[in-house]
Every structure is written in structure tokens, then in C-alpha cells.
Design a protein around this motif. Structure first.
Motif, PDB file in Angstrom:
ATOM      1  N   TRP A   1     116.271 103.214  57.002  1.00 46.83           N
ATOM      2  CA  TRP A   1     115.130 104.049  56.883  1.00 46.83           C
ATOM      3  C   TRP A   1     113.876 103.748  57.931  1.00 46.83           C
ATOM      4  CZ3 TRP A   1     109.962 102.205  55.394  1.00 46.83           C
ATOM      5  CH2 TRP A   1     109.204 103.238  55.205  1.00 46.83           C
ATOM      6  N   ALA A   2     113.454 102.445  58.119  1.00 46.58           N
ATOM      7  CA  ALA A   2     112.610 101.992  59.183  1.00 46.58           C
ATOM      8  C   ALA A   2     112.891 102.552  60.700  1.00 46.58           C
ATOM      9  CB  ALA A   2     112.394 100.552  59.351  1.00 46.58           C
ATOM     10  N   TYR A   3     114.428 102.523  60.657  1.00 49.51           N
ATOM     11  CA  TYR A   3     114.956 103.035  62.248  1.00 49.51           C
ATOM     12  C   TYR A   3     114.526 104.648  62.322  1.00 49.51           C
ATOM     13  CZ  TYR A   3     118.068 104.777  65.648  1.00 49.51           C
ATOM     14  OH  TYR A   3     118.752 105.665  66.604  1.00 49.51           O
TER      15      TYR A   3
ATOM     16  N   ALA B   1     112.065 106.671  64.805  1.00 50.09           N
ATOM     17  CA  ALA B   1     112.870 107.894  65.672  1.00 50.09           C
ATOM     18  C   ALA B   1     112.144 109.225  65.853  1.00 50.09           C
ATOM     19  CB  ALA B   1     114.366 107.804  65.349  1.00 50.09           C
ATOM     20  N   GLY B   2     111.899 109.421  64.339  1.00 48.51           N
ATOM     21  CA  GLY B   2     111.066 110.655  64.019  1.00 48.51           C
ATOM     22  C   GLY B   2     109.682 110.840  64.773  1.00 48.51           C
TER      23      GLY B   2
ATOM     24  N   MET C   1     108.990 109.119  67.498  1.00 47.11           N
ATOM     25  CA  MET C   1     109.140 109.461  68.958  1.00 47.11           C
ATOM     26  C   MET C   1     109.620 110.666  69.351  1.00 47.11           C
ATOM     27  SD  MET C   1     110.991 105.675  70.085  1.00 47.11           S
ATOM     28  CE  MET C   1     111.151 105.996  71.491  1.00 47.11           C
ATOM     29  N   LYS C   2     110.082 111.407  68.407  1.00 48.39           N
ATOM     30  CA  LYS C   2     110.696 112.594  68.537  1.00 48.39           C
ATOM     31  C   LYS C   2     109.497 113.815  68.527  1.00 48.39           C
ATOM     32  CE  LYS C   2     113.948 116.096  67.113  1.00 48.39           C
ATOM     33  NZ  LYS C   2     115.392 116.612  66.030  1.00 48.39           N
ATOM     34  N   ARG C   3     108.841 113.723  67.691  1.00 47.58           N
ATOM     35  CA  ARG C   3     107.569 114.453  67.457  1.00 47.58           C
ATOM     36  C   ARG C   3     106.655 114.297  68.747  1.00 47.58           C
ATOM     37  NH1 ARG C   3     108.401 112.743  61.895  1.00 47.58           N
ATOM     38  NH2 ARG C   3     106.675 111.105  62.065  1.00 47.58           N
ATOM     39  N   ALA C   4     106.338 113.138  69.244  1.00 46.98           N
ATOM     40  CA  ALA C   4     105.697 112.648  70.421  1.00 46.98           C
ATOM     41  C   ALA C   4     106.175 113.457  71.367  1.00 46.98           C
ATOM     42  CB  ALA C   4     105.488 111.292  70.355  1.00 46.98           C
ATOM     43  N   GLY C   5     107.805 113.230  71.759  1.00 46.14           N
ATOM     44  CA  GLY C   5     108.242 113.923  72.841  1.00 46.14           C
ATOM     45  C   GLY C   5     107.952 115.480  72.646  1.00 46.14           C
TER      46      GLY C   5
END
Length: 542
Positions: free
Chosen positions: A514-516, A520-521, A523-527
Motif C-alpha cells: 500500500w505504501a509503495y 508511486a501515485g 510521483m505519477k501525478r507530479a510527472g
């Protein structure tokens, strides 16, 4: 002005009655009727045969006797009075004899362009009206005398520091964090002249501050104005051994044989006399016709002091820039202790940069005042006066270059004021460059400070992540242990102890999973956000 109620001179009585019309004259009340320190005068007599005689006087009766037996105007065409450490009785004698505007003495006493010298008093002198400058017969110039203090000097942040003279000058001590400090003493140079009439000799007065001593008056800022001043001793020497000697080379033969016949760098009174005794016949001939030409060497001493101030300021800026060298040489990933130490050093550097940024503005204001007070008219075919050269535009630089070139080619007669402009204006230009260098340091220091703080926050965030990872392991273990703490078959070694591990292992794996995905979500939204901003900027450019 209660101290003057018993004064029997008409000049002081006129000053006391004129205080309502000219409030700045109240500044003269700082001078006691009985001087604490002796004053002295050196009189330079300019004779018609281009020779100079000097008379030194340290008592008022001697001065009055000199006026009674003064040489006639046929042999003496001009007299230059150099007054050191002036006091109230000498102001009364000179003012009544020459009918001097008392604002000349008040301006020399408490001229404060940046409002720091006179911050505890209720009065200060103001600028002259531009329309009245050409007709003025007096002017005051300001500069800084730089001294190097050995040992422990009183700090300006803790004490008010004044010189121990009849006219106390403000001292600002600057700590260089190396066991030595520098003292910047606010100084003034007063000039008054009286043009000669038909068959008369001219008179001119130069007011100079005395040489520095090791004694100072100090008072704590927190003590209040009613607290008494204390006297302290602090040994000091001239910075870089004093200002540059500008006498002609080679020196006269008698000077080479007599070591005592040289510039003292301690008493301007003696220095002005020395330079005039070694002046060229052309310089003396020019002074015979105009009293303002007698100020040639005071102007050069003033410019030399500012040149020394500029050398000092450049060295200070270089040291400030070197303070960033340690930051530039840091590792890409420094430790937390290294960052903490560097942040502390940058805080000190930031306070120094801000302090010198403020002083640079004061220096520019003082130099503008000096150039305005030259009263330089339009000469040598160049339009504009000295005050118009203070704006700092490209045209002003070009005008100054034209003046210098024409003087070098002998076009026009260079006066003492125009030569002073030639010396002072490059200092003004260099002060502007120094101000820009200091201004450029401020955002750099602030950026380095913010960068280190951000990097320190990242390190703290990494530590937080590690602690959270440890928590992800031990929190499920402690939770399951508390649930199964009822005992019985769930105790270690019993037949149901395997349930403890069967519950914890899937729970730990699920929490890490869950923490991973949460990280990841993010970082994806920031990208995606950065990609959309890039596309949007590209469309704006198109």
C-alpha cells in the motif's frame, strides 16, 4: 543655550538670538564655553613673491595680537587659517573678526547626511538650496578616517562610541572575526573664504579634525541619554599606514636629508602646511588671485581619504565573496552536521552583507554631497555643473571624460574645484560598482541559505521515511501480539503459535504494498503536472 547666557561677546549673543530663525544653530550648544581640549591655528601667508610664511598659534591672545600686527596687503596677498579642534572661544573670535555666517560652524559640527551621527539630537543641518550654492561662501565636506584597532575594541552594537575631542565624532567599529577590528571615524572638513576687494588681501579658513588618540568616550545603548559617558583606551593605527602621499617626485633635497620633514598622516593641519610649502610656483600663483584655489590640497587630502575608503571597501567585498567559497566547495550530499555549521556561517555572512549594503548607500550619499559642494560652474566647454554628474547616467560618464581630456590637453584653466571633481568622480563611479557587487551578493546568500535549508529538510525527510519503514514492521507485530496476548494455545511453543506469524506476514506485506502504490501515485501525478505545464508553455511560445 543657557551656557551662553554669561557670554560677553556680541557674536555669541547674536547666535543665541538667531536660533529661532535658524534652528540648526542650536547644535553649537554642544561646545562648552571652556574647551576640554586645546585648539590651535596655523596661518599660511601667501606673499607676492610666491613664497609662503606660516605662523602657528595656540592661544587666543596670540591670535588677537597677530591681527593687530598683521602684514600689509602689499606683502601678504592672502591668509589661509587652518584651525584644528575648534572650540567655542575660537568660534567667537574668528566669527566676530571676519563676520562669518554661524551656519558654517554648525554645519561643520553636526553635518549628518544619513541621520546616524546625530540620531540622539533633535536638530541637524539640511542641504543648501541649489539656487543659493553659487553665492555661498562656505562648504562642508565629509569623509571617513579608517583606523585598525588592536585587541578588544568596544562594539558599535553595544556602545555609543565617540572620539575624545572638542567636537566628538561617531566611531563605528567593524569586527572582521579575526581578532582585529576596524574603526570608521566620521570626519568633516569645513571651508570658508572671503574674496579680496581692491587693494585688499583675501582670507580663507579651513576647519579640520585633530589627529586620532587612543582615548574614546563610550556609553551603553541601554543606559539611556542621562547616563554619564565613560572614557576607555584602545590602541589604534592608520589603515594601510594612512592615505597616499601625492607630493611631487623627486622630493626636494632638504627633504631627503631631513626625515622629520614629511607628511604625518596624523594631523591634517600639518599636512596642508607641508604640501603648500612644497607646492609649485604655478599653484601658489593661482592661489594669490582666488582664495578658493587655496583649497587645492584639502581637496586632494579629502579625495585621498575616499580613495583609501574605496580600497577598504573593495577588500571587505572580497572577503564577503570568499565567505561563499566554503559553500561552493561542499560535497553534493553533505551530512546534517556540515549543513548546520554552514547555515550558521551563512547567517553571519548575510548580516555582514546587509550591513555593508546599507553603508554603501550612505557612502554614495556622502560623495554626492561632496561633489555638489564643489560649486563647479560650467567650464572647459562642457555643459552641466558638478551636481549634474551625480545621477550616474552614461551621459554623465561621458561629460566627466570630456572634462578630464580637455584638462589634460590644457583646454581651459583647471581650477582647484575642477581638479577635485577629477579626483572625486572616479571614486563615485567605483562606489556605484561596489554597491552593485554588494547587491549581487544578497540574493546569492539568500539562495544558498534556502538551498541548504531545503537539503536539510530532505535529510530529515529521509530519516522520517526510515523510521516509518521500521514502524511498518513493528506496528503489526505489536498489534498482533496485543490481540493474541490472552495466552493459552497462542503462547510461544504452544500448538497455535503459528497463527501469530500467519496473521503478521500478510499484514506487513500488505502495508508495504500500500505504501509503495501511494508513493508511486504521487510521483505519477507530479510527472503529469510537469508534462502539462511544459505543453502549456510550448503552446504559449507558439
Amino acid at each position: 543655550m543657557s551656557a551662553w547666557k554669561g557670554a560677553d561677546t556680541s557674536y555669541l549673543q547674536n547666535i543665541r538670538h538667531a536660533c529661532r530663525q535658524h534652528p540648526s544653530l542650536k547644535l553649537l550648544k554642544a561646545l562648552p564655553a571652556t574647551p576640554e581640549h586645546p585648539s590651535r591655528i596655523k596661518i599660511l601667508e601667501f606673499t607676492s613673491d610666491t613664497k609662503i610664511n606660516d605662523v602657528e598659534i595656540d592661544k587666543l591672545p596670540q591670535l588677537k595680537s597677530y591681527w593687530s600686527n598683521a602684514p600689509s596687503s602689499s606683502t601678504c596677498q592672502g591668509r589661509l587659517y587652518i584651525v584644528e579642534n575648534i572650540s567655542l572661544p575660537w568660534i567667537s573670535a574668528l566669527g566676530s573678526h571676519f563676520d562669518i555666517d554661524p551656519r558654517f560652524f554648525a554645519e561643520y559640527l553636526k553635518l549628518d547626511l544619513d541621520r546616524t551621527q546625530n540620531m540622539l539630537a533633535g536638530y541637524h543641518t539640511m542641504r543648501h538650496l541649489p539656487s543659493l550654492r553659487p553665492t555661498a561662501t562656505f562648504s562642508t565636506f565629509v569623509y571617513h578616517e579608517i583606523r585598525t584597532f588592536e585587541g578588544c575594541a568596544p562594539r558599535r552594537e553595544e556602545y555609543q562610541i565617540l572620539t575624545r575631542d572638542n567636537i566628538a565624532r561617531l566611531v563605528t567599529t567593524v569586527d572582521h572575526h579575526s581578532g582585529r577590528s576596524t574603526g570608521l571615524i566620521r570626519r568633516a572638513l569645513g571651508l570658508w573664504w572671503k574674496p579680496s576687494g581692491p587693494n585688499e588681501s583675501w582670507d580663507a579658513i579651513i576647519l579640520v579634525d585633530p589627529g586620532m588618540s587612543d582615548m574614546f568616550h563610550i556609553r551603553r545603548w541601554t543606559a539611556g541619554e542621562s547616563s554619564p559617558w565613560q572614557t576607555t583606551s584602545c590602541q589604534n593605527t592608520p589603515y594601510l599606514d594612512g592615505y597616499l602621499d601625492f607630493s611631487h617626485w623627486p622630493p626636494p633635497k632638504n627633504q631627503l636629508s631631513n626625515a622629520s620633514d614629511c607628511v604625518s598622516y596624523a594631523h591634517i593641519l600639518g599636512d596642508i602646511s607641508y604640501y603648500w610649502h612644497h607646492a609649485s610656483p604655478a599653484e601658489i600663483q593661482a592661489a594669490l588671485h582666488d582664495p578658493r584655489e587655496a583649497f587645492l590640497f584639502p581637496y586632494r587630502i579629502l579625495a585621498s581619504h575616499w580613495n583609501l575608503q574605496l580600497e577598504y571597501l573593495v577588500s571587505v567585498i572580497s572577503n564577503l565573496e570568499k565567505g561563499l567559497l566554503q559553500f561552493e566547495q561542499m560535497d553534493a550530499h553533505p551530512q546534517s552536521e556540515k549543513i548546520t555549521a554552514e547555515v550558521g556561517a551563512l547567517r553571519v555572512l548575510l548580516s555582514d552583507v546587509n550591513g555593508w549594503r546599507r553603508r554603501a548607500f550612505f557612502y554614495l550619499e556622502q560623495m554626492r554631497w561632496n561633489i555638489e559642494n564643489l560649486n563647479l560652474p560650467s567650464t572647459a566647454g562642457v555643459s552641466g555643473d558638478a551636481s549634474s554628474l551625480c545621477s550616474g547616467s552614461t551621459k554623465d560618464f561621458r561629460n566627466h571624460d570630456d572634462v578630464s581630456v580637455k584638462m589634460a590637453r590644457g583646454i581651459g584653466t583647471p581650477t582647484a574645484a575642477s581638479l577635485a571633481l577629477t579626483d572625486l568622480y572616479p571614486v563615485l563611479s567605483s562606489l556605484r560598482l561596489s554597491q552593485e557587487r554588494i547587491q549581487s551578493l544578497l540574493p546569492v546568500v539568500m539562495g544558498a541559505f534556502s538551498l541548504l535549508e531545503a537539503q536539510h529538510s530532505v535529510i530529515k525527510a529521509d530519516l522520517t521515511i526510515r523510521l516509518s519503514s521500521v514502524g511498518l514492521v513493528f506496528v503489526p507485530l505489536s498489534f498482533t501480539a496485543s490481540v493474541l496476548s490472552m495466552g493459552g494455545d497462542f503462547l510461544p511453543g504452544r500448538r497455535l503459535f503459528w497463527v501469530y506469524w500467519a496473521v503478521n506476514m500478510p499484514l506487513i506485506v500488505g502495508l508495504f504494498w500500500w505504501a509503495y502504490w501511494v508513493q508511486a501515485g504521487r510521483m505519477k501525478r507530479a510527472g503529469m503536472r510537469a508534462w502539462k505545464e511544459t505543453i502549456g508553455k510550448g503552446r504559449d511560445v507558439d
